[in-house]
Motif scaffolding. Structure first.
Motif, short mmCIF file in Angstrom:
data_model
loop_
_atom_site.label_atom_id
_atom_site.label_comp_id
_atom_site.label_asym_id
_atom_site.label_seq_id
_atom_site.Cartn_x
_atom_site.Cartn_y
_atom_site.Cartn_z
N GLY A 1 0.80 -1.21 0.00
CA GLY A 1 0.00 0.00 0.00
C GLY A 1 0.84 1.26 0.00
N ASP A 2 0.15 2.37 -0.17
CA ASP A 2 0.84 3.66 -0.20
C ASP A 2 1.28 4.05 1.21
N PRO A 3 2.45 4.70 1.32
CA PRO A 3 2.90 5.14 2.64
C PRO A 3 2.01 6.25 3.19
N VAL A 4 2.05 6.42 4.50
CA VAL A 4 1.30 7.47 5.17
C VAL A 4 2.26 8.60 5.51
N ARG A 5 1.85 9.84 5.22
CA ARG A 5 2.72 11.00 5.48
C ARG A 5 2.13 11.85 6.59
N TYR A 6 3.01 12.27 7.48
CA TYR A 6 2.65 13.24 8.51
C TYR A 6 3.61 14.42 8.36
N LEU A 7 3.06 15.62 8.22
CA LEU A 7 3.90 16.80 8.02
C LEU A 7 4.05 17.55 9.34
N TYR A 8 5.28 18.00 9.60
CA TYR A 8 5.59 18.74 10.83
C TYR A 8 6.35 20.01 10.46
N ASP A 9 6.03 21.09 11.13
CA ASP A 9 6.78 22.34 10.93
C ASP A 9 7.74 22.60 12.08
N GLU A 10 8.01 21.56 12.86
CA GLU A 10 8.96 21.65 13.98
C GLU A 10 9.66 20.31 14.11
N PRO A 11 10.86 20.31 14.70
CA PRO A 11 11.58 19.04 14.83
C PRO A 11 10.85 18.08 15.77
N VAL A 12 11.01 16.79 15.52
CA VAL A 12 10.40 15.77 16.37
C VAL A 12 11.46 14.72 16.74
N VAL A 13 11.16 13.98 17.81
CA VAL A 13 12.00 12.86 18.26
C VAL A 13 11.12 11.63 18.33
N LEU A 14 11.55 10.56 17.68
CA LEU A 14 10.79 9.30 17.67
C LEU A 14 11.24 8.44 18.86
N ILE A 15 10.25 7.94 19.60
CA ILE A 15 10.54 7.12 20.79
C ILE A 15 9.86 5.77 20.61
N PRO A 16 10.57 4.76 20.14
CA PRO A 16 9.94 3.45 19.88
C PRO A 16 9.43 2.80 21.17
N GLU A 17 8.24 2.23 21.06
CA GLU A 17 7.65 1.44 22.15
C GLU A 17 7.29 0.06 21.60
N CYS A 18 6.88 -0.82 22.49
CA CYS A 18 6.57 -2.18 22.06
C CYS A 18 5.35 -2.24 21.15
N ASP A 19 4.45 -1.25 21.24
CA ASP A 19 3.21 -1.28 20.46
C ASP A 19 3.02 -0.01 19.63
N GLY A 20 4.07 0.73 19.39
CA GLY A 20 3.96 1.95 18.60
C GLY A 20 5.17 2.84 18.78
N VAL A 21 4.99 4.13 18.45
CA VAL A 21 6.07 5.10 18.59
C VAL A 21 5.47 6.37 19.19
N ARG A 22 6.11 6.85 20.26
CA ARG A 22 5.74 8.17 20.75
C ARG A 22 6.51 9.23 19.96
N ILE A 23 5.81 10.33 19.63
CA ILE A 23 6.41 11.39 18.82
C ILE A 23 6.46 12.65 19.66
N LEU A 24 7.66 13.08 19.99
CA LEU A 24 7.85 14.28 20.79
C LEU A 24 8.22 15.45 19.90
N SER A 25 7.48 16.54 20.05
CA SER A 25 7.81 17.77 19.34
C SER A 25 7.93 18.90 20.35
N ASN A 26 8.16 20.10 19.88
CA ASN A 26 8.29 21.24 20.80
C ASN A 26 6.99 21.50 21.56
N THR A 27 5.87 21.13 20.95
CA THR A 27 4.57 21.53 21.52
C THR A 27 3.71 20.37 22.00
N SER A 28 4.03 19.15 21.60
CA SER A 28 3.13 18.05 21.98
C SER A 28 3.87 16.72 22.09
N MET A 29 3.19 15.78 22.77
CA MET A 29 3.61 14.39 22.82
C MET A 29 2.48 13.57 22.22
N GLU A 30 2.76 12.85 21.12
CA GLU A 30 1.74 12.05 20.44
C GLU A 30 2.15 10.58 20.49
#
Length: 819
Positions: free
Chosen positions: A268-297
């Protein structure tokens, strides 16, 4: 139908849905991830941030000194400290499994911090070679790190708790179509024939089975970890290597460039997420936490149970049950219609609602799903009712730790993998004692570790609080947990220098085995001895005794144990076996001279057992002196006159025996009795020495005769024996002479003495013993003893002629028949 707004937030990757809910808006201020080094701990752990000294950045209203700051996942600052560590530029930092922040600097030195930004000692280095070559890059995992230097040498620490260990395989992407696998026992080339160019980024899946790699020509590869087989080969939208590459669970791979996060799956086609600020990827056993300057997703694959309920147009039993609850709340008859439709699958529908509630971060949605499950359960008799209760308990715990003030956004799967005990330990480590206590109580776990840690932390933080006041506060909480170790808390108080508080705390410890050692460590020897003796545990008493023995002067030690009977007796028992000299000092200090004398006497015997003290050796002189000293000590007490006399005679006997061994040149006298000494002298023909011993020790005439008779018979000196018998009438009579001759089997010599026996019964028995029936009968007739005749007849039962003699004698004397 189920609420379509839930599914509207999802992204479809081939046939799997993914969602990216916001966990927290970050509460920090003026934090730009692009100008900092960032380390994020897995399982919702803390975030460490420090200004990146490898970048040129503009300083705003801040100090030029770099600060290491630690936040929770919601951006609330937990601690900070100024970075003053030498060793060059900070190359990398990461959190270990026990939430220790590990920092590696340019010269290979490793610094460690706890969650409160306190530097932990000791620091350690990767070695002299690493120090000289400079570290240029490092990769962390769990409790280990691998560094590569400017000289392309690899240095590894596989476990920070055991820095010398090495059990890691390191994969190196080199400038050719292969990967170098480096292990402790060698190097091998992997992927030859599979790869068609060099790899620029690599990431290993959490289970270690798969390797995601970004190639030189802009393709994403997924290979087996041994690089023998390619599972996925897809073109990416950029040939530039991504800044970050991470696995999202086990189903997709994330690639991050400056302004875009790309998620790619097997099809299938890849999924794109656009960010206007730097992020840090934090791998977990069931997903990835995404840390940016303004939020934790949290980017994760939507759980199957959630998909069945909320997928647009879903008519699954779970979706109908969820919809039935909505109708029920609106008092619509449609609720009953939905229930009739799904009745055969109601059990599965209820289970799906419970499972979906567990995967939700939104509390209102959790409640709605659990209400739906409870609504369906009322019409499902075979559903385990405890399942909903368990999920409620679990979600209450998770919601409590997910609150921004705590900032640990655990998912259900992460919580199960982490385990409740580790979560409680992390709460304790963050000084969230009240929440840790409530969680442990709610989950039915022991509260001891929480209260213990709180008590130790309270002592550390209360340096200005008086001991009595602090003790009252501590006891009020410590009594909440039955069986808690007061000694451990007291040990912490002593460690930080509050010895008086430690003594007050340890007094409440009910277990002597924990109380006594701590009392010794804080210098309360007297109290320790009292507690040990009161416990009745001899091992504890010995522990205290040996401790005091080493630390105090002998007289002070003696004074302590003299008044305590059990301690004194145990000390005496031990010292009798191993410490004679020390025990003698104790007895002398307490005026027990008789006990000293007994010890000296025992030492003399031990000296005699010395294999070096062969018979006739000069070591007998020290033995004699010991016995003489014992005699003098016994003599000072009226109650031991017998022992005094015995010691004196023993000393004199040893002297005489030593002289005899010297004169005879035979080591056969020392340690024998007076009787044996006399007997040995006579046997050797040294009658003068025997007479001297007799006179010296006032041996009675009767004993003298007995000894000499049997000694002469032993040497078969019958002439001397006969002469001795004629010197004067023997005070013991002639029976011993007869006995000695009979034992020597000398019939002729025996006949010399039998007639001299005054008692006819003794003569009759003596004649019978040497086989002379007629003489025995004559002697028996003189005694006129029928019983004697009967015994004698039995003696000669094998001899009919002899038996007839006794029958004739019986008839003549008119005795009753002897049979």
């Amino acid at each position: 139908m189920a609420n379509v707004s839930v599914a509207a937030e999802w992204q479809l990757l081939h046939n799997r849905y993914y969602r990216k809910p916001e966990l927290y808006p970050m509460r920090w201020k003026h934090i730009d991830l692009g100008r900092n080094k960032v380390a994020c701990a897995p399982f919702g752990g803390p975030i460490a941030i420090i200004r990146d000294d490898s970048k040129i950045v503009q300083l705003y209203a801040e100090s030029a000194l770099r600060k290491l700051r630690i936040f929770n996942c919601a951006g609330i600052q937990l601690a900070e400290t100024i970075w003053r560590n030498p060793g060059g530029r900070l190359i990398g930092m990461s959190w270990t499994d026990d939430q220790t922040l590990v920092c590696v600097v340019q010269d290979g030195t490793v610094y460690r911090y706890n969650i409160h930004a306190e530097l932990l000692e000791p620091n350690f280095s990767m070695g002299k070679e690493c120090f000289e070559q400079n570290v240029v890059e490092c990769v962390f995992w769990g409790n280990g790190v691998v560094c590569i230097t400017e000289a392309n040498q690899i240095f590894c620490i596989s476990d920070f708790k055991n820095p010398k260990s090495w059990n890691v395989e390191v994969l190196l992407g080199v400038g050719e179509a292969c990967v170098i696998a480096v292990e402790e026992d060698g190097v091998q080339r992997l992927g030859e024939g599979v790869l068609d160019g060099p790899l620029q980024r690599m990431a290993v899946s959490l289970d270690g089975k798969w390797l995601a790699a970004f190639t030189h020509d802009g393709r994403l590869l997924v290979l087996t970890s041994d690089l023998q087989k390619t599972i996925l080969d897809r073109e990416c939208e950029s040939a530039l290597p991504p800044q970050q590459l991470a696995w999202c669970g086990m189903d997709s791979v994330l690639l991050y460039w400056d302004d875009m996060l790309l998620m790619m799956g097997p099809d299938g086609d890849p999924v794109r997420y656009l960010y206007d600020e730097p992020v840090v990827l934090i791998p977990e056993c069931d997903g990835v936490r995404i840390l940016s300057n303004t939020s934790m997703e949290f980017l994760q694959r939507v759980p199957d149970s959630t998909v069945t309920i909320f997928r647009i147009g879903s008519t699954s039993p779970a979706a109908l049950l969820y919809d039935a609850l909505d109708h029920f709340d609106r008092r619509s008859a449609k609720a009953d219609e939905n229930l009739r439709l799904i009745r055969p699958s109601l059990h599965e529908a209820v289970e799906a609602c419970v499972d979906a509630a567990g995967h939700e971060f939104d509390i209102s949605r959790q409640q709605t799903l659990l209400r739906a499950a409870s609504y369906g359960q009322a019409f499902c008799s075979n559903f385990n009712r405890e399942r909903i209760q368990e999920m409620c308990r679990l979600l209450r715990v998770l919601n409590a730790v997910r609150s921004p003030e705590i900032g640990i956004p655990l998912s259900v799967q992460q919580f199960k993998l982490l385990t409740p005990s580790v979560l409680i330990a992390r709460l304790i480590n963050a000084h969230q004692h009240l929440l840790a206590l409530r969680v442990s109580e709610y989950l039915g776990m022991s509260q001891e570790v929480v209260i213990m840690h709180w008590a130790c932390s309270k002592i550390t933080a209360s340096s200005n609080v008086p001991d009595a006041t602090l003790l009252e506060v501590l006891l009020d909480k410590l009594k909440l947990c039955k069986g808690i170790s007061y000694a451990a808390v007291a040990g912490h108080a002593d460690k930080i220098g509050r010895r008086k508080l430690a003594a007050m705390l340890v007094d409440h410890e009910p277990r002597s085995s924990k109380q006594v050692p701590l009392l010794l460590s804080i210098g309360e020897e007297d109290t320790a001895l009292i507690k040990a003796t009161e416990s009745g545990d001899s091992d504890l008493v010995y522990l205290v005794l040996f401790h005091i023995w080493q630390k105090r002067q002998p007289l002070e030690f003696f004074g302590m144990i003299q008044a305590r009977i059990q301690a004194r007796d145990l000390f005496i028992t031990y010292a009798r076996c191993y410490k004679h000299e020390f025990l003698k000092d104790f007895f002398l200090s307490t005026g027990q001279l008789d006990e000293v004398a007994f010890l000296l006497w025992k030492e003399s015997w031990e000296l005699g057992k010395n294999p070096m003290a062969s018979k006739g050796s000069p070591l007998h002189s020290p033995r004699t002196k010991l016995i003489e000293k014992a005699h003098s000590l016994f003599a000072e007490t009226k109650e031991h006159m017998f022992e005094s006399k015995a010691a004196e005679e023993h000393a004199r006997l040893l002297k005489i025996q030593h002289e005899l061994e010297v004169s005879t040149k035979q080591a056969i006298f020392v340690d024998s009795s007076i009787n044996d000494t006399i007997r040995t002298c006579i046997v050797l023909g040294n009658h003068r020495a025997a007479l001297k011993v007799k006179t010296e020790f006032k041996v009675s005439e009767k004993r003298w005769y007995w000894l000499k008779v049997f000694a002469l018979a032993t040497t078969r000196d019958w002439v001397a024996l006969e002469t001795f018998s004629k010197e004067k009438r023997p005070p013991i009579g002639y029976k011993p002479f007869v006995e000695a001759c009979i034992e020597a089997d000398e019939k002729v010599e025996t006949l010399k003495y039998i007639p001299k026996l005054a008692d006819p019964r003794e003569r009759a028995e003596a004649y019978a013993r040497i086989g002379m029936a007629k003489e025995a009968a004559d002697a028996a007739s003189q005694a006129k003893d029928g019983e004697l005749l009967g015994r004698l007849k039995l003696t000669f039962a094998q001899n009919s002629a002899a038996s007839s003699i006794f029958d004739t004698l019986r008839d003549r004397l008119s005795f009753p028949g002897v049979s």
